[in-house]
Motif scaffolding. Structure first.
Motif, PDB file in Angstrom:
ATOM      1  N   PHE A  49      45.219  32.439  42.181  1.00 30.02           N
ATOM      2  CA  PHE A  49      43.876  32.311  42.846  1.00 30.02           C
ATOM      3  C   PHE A  49      42.932  33.316  42.019  1.00 30.02           C
ATOM      4  N   SER A  72      39.657  45.499  49.018  1.00 33.99           N
ATOM      5  CA  SER A  72      39.629  44.148  48.709  1.00 33.99           C
ATOM      6  C   SER A  72      40.239  44.053  47.107  1.00 33.99           C
ATOM      7  N   ILE A 118      43.615  42.273  45.904  1.00 37.65           N
ATOM      8  CA  ILE A 118      43.497  41.145  44.961  1.00 37.65           C
ATOM      9  C   ILE A 118      44.381  41.474  43.570  1.00 37.65           C
ATOM     10  N   ASP A 173      33.477  37.151  42.687  1.00 38.21           N
ATOM     11  CA  ASP A 173      32.835  38.015  43.647  1.00 38.21           C
ATOM     12  C   ASP A 173      31.761  37.562  44.308  1.00 38.21           C
ATOM     13  N   TRP A 226      39.150  34.925  42.450  1.00 36.75           N
ATOM     14  CA  TRP A 226      38.128  35.086  43.477  1.00 36.75           C
ATOM     15  C   TRP A 226      37.013  35.639  42.924  1.00 36.75           C
ATOM     16  N   ALA A 251      34.301  28.485  38.029  1.00 39.22           N
ATOM     17  CA  ALA A 251      35.418  28.993  38.494  1.00 39.22           C
ATOM     18  C   ALA A 251      36.830  28.455  37.828  1.00 39.22           C
ATOM     19  N   VAL A 308      32.502  35.202  47.230  1.00 39.77           N
ATOM     20  CA  VAL A 308      33.551  35.394  48.358  1.00 39.77           C
ATOM     21  C   VAL A 308      33.020  36.713  49.163  1.00 39.77           C
TER      22      VAL A 308
END
Length: 267
Positions: free
Chosen positions: A20, A48, A52, A24, A22, A6, A27
């Motif tokens: 941030f 979602s 985002i 996939d 995310w 990440a 999460v």
């Protein structure tokens, strides 16, 4: 392991420190559809993606990206398109350099790279593949999904090339022959995609650079001149096109002769 990935992705995307990321597969619980139903899951997923606000797609290896044969990934690209969310393609440094080198040789590279067919895409869980296919059939359809996903990916990959142009200009200046060739190739790609403003700007910069670096009668200069003249004709900017055609014709007559095929083609 996942935290390290990440962080690497965050750095690759050059995101602000307070943004941030995310991931996939970390999460989203793909197995929730076993309890709640796939229609609920896919709707929630699309919402979602929209909330985002941006989708980052890592394509490796660039020449045969694994993501483009995975049904979840293509479904996510489609969810990005259908919600009007921005899409960025990320390539690690070595992959991006290789992509740019290939683009220098063939401006039709993107068409061959993005020969998508979601109907042939695979999933680790066969039930997921079946459910996604049902959702596609019930909404956009396979053909339209392929078309929309390909268009979005082509535009995103052009973004990779445009970023590479500006980085190389910053490093080498606009009088570097390879940088000029990349500008020309990307200008041709942008025109093919209907990105006319970007195409015109790149082709004009490439032509100005070729004239300065290689001279007004060099083959690369004359080709760029012809190409830009054709684009200006297509835009209805006939006076500009005529001036470019005249300059190209004079250069070809001087270097190739009046009877050469290329000279006659400009006439």
């Amino acid at each position: 392991h996942h935290l390290g990935r990440a962080r690497a992705l965050h750095a690759l995307a050059r995101l602000p420190a307070d943004r941030f990321l995310w991931v996939d597969c970390l999460v989203v619980n793909q197995h929730v559809n076993n309890d709640a139903g796939f229609e609920w899951w896919s709707t929630t997923f699309r919402e979602s993606v929209a909330s985002i606000g941006s989708t980052l797609l890592v394509l490796t290896p660039w020449s045969a990206p694994e993501a483009l044969v995975r049904v979840w990934c293509l479904f996510e690209v489609w969810a990005t398109v259908v919600t009007g969310t921005s899409l960025r393609v990320l390539l690690p440094a070595a992959e991006r350099d290789a992509f740019v080198e290939a683009l220098l040789e063939d401006f039709r590279l993107l068409d061959r790279l993005l020969e998508l067919d979601v109907a042939k895409a695979q999933a680790f869980n066969p039930a997921d593949r079946e459910n996604i296919f049902k959702a596609i059939n019930a909404s956009v359809g396979f053909h339209e999904l392929n078309v929309e996903a390909k268009a979005a990916l082509r535009t995103a990959l052009v973004g990779v090339g445009l970023a590479a142009v500006e980085e190389r200009v910053a490093e080498r200046g606009e009088e570097d022959e390879e940088v000029l060739r990349l500008m020309y190739q990307l200008g041709s790609v942008c025109w093919q995609l209907g990105m006319l403003e970007q195409a015109g700007g790149l082709l004009e910069r490439a032509l100005a650079g070729f004239e300065k670096v290689l001279g007004p009668e060099h083959e690369a200069t004359l080709v760029a001149m012809d190409t830009l003249a054709n684009k200006r004709t297509g835009q209805g900017r006939h006076e500009e096109a005529a001036e470019l055609y005249e300059r190209a014709l004079a250069g070809k007559e001087a270097t190739l002769g009046p009877e050469h095929e290329s000279t006659l083609g400009t006439v």
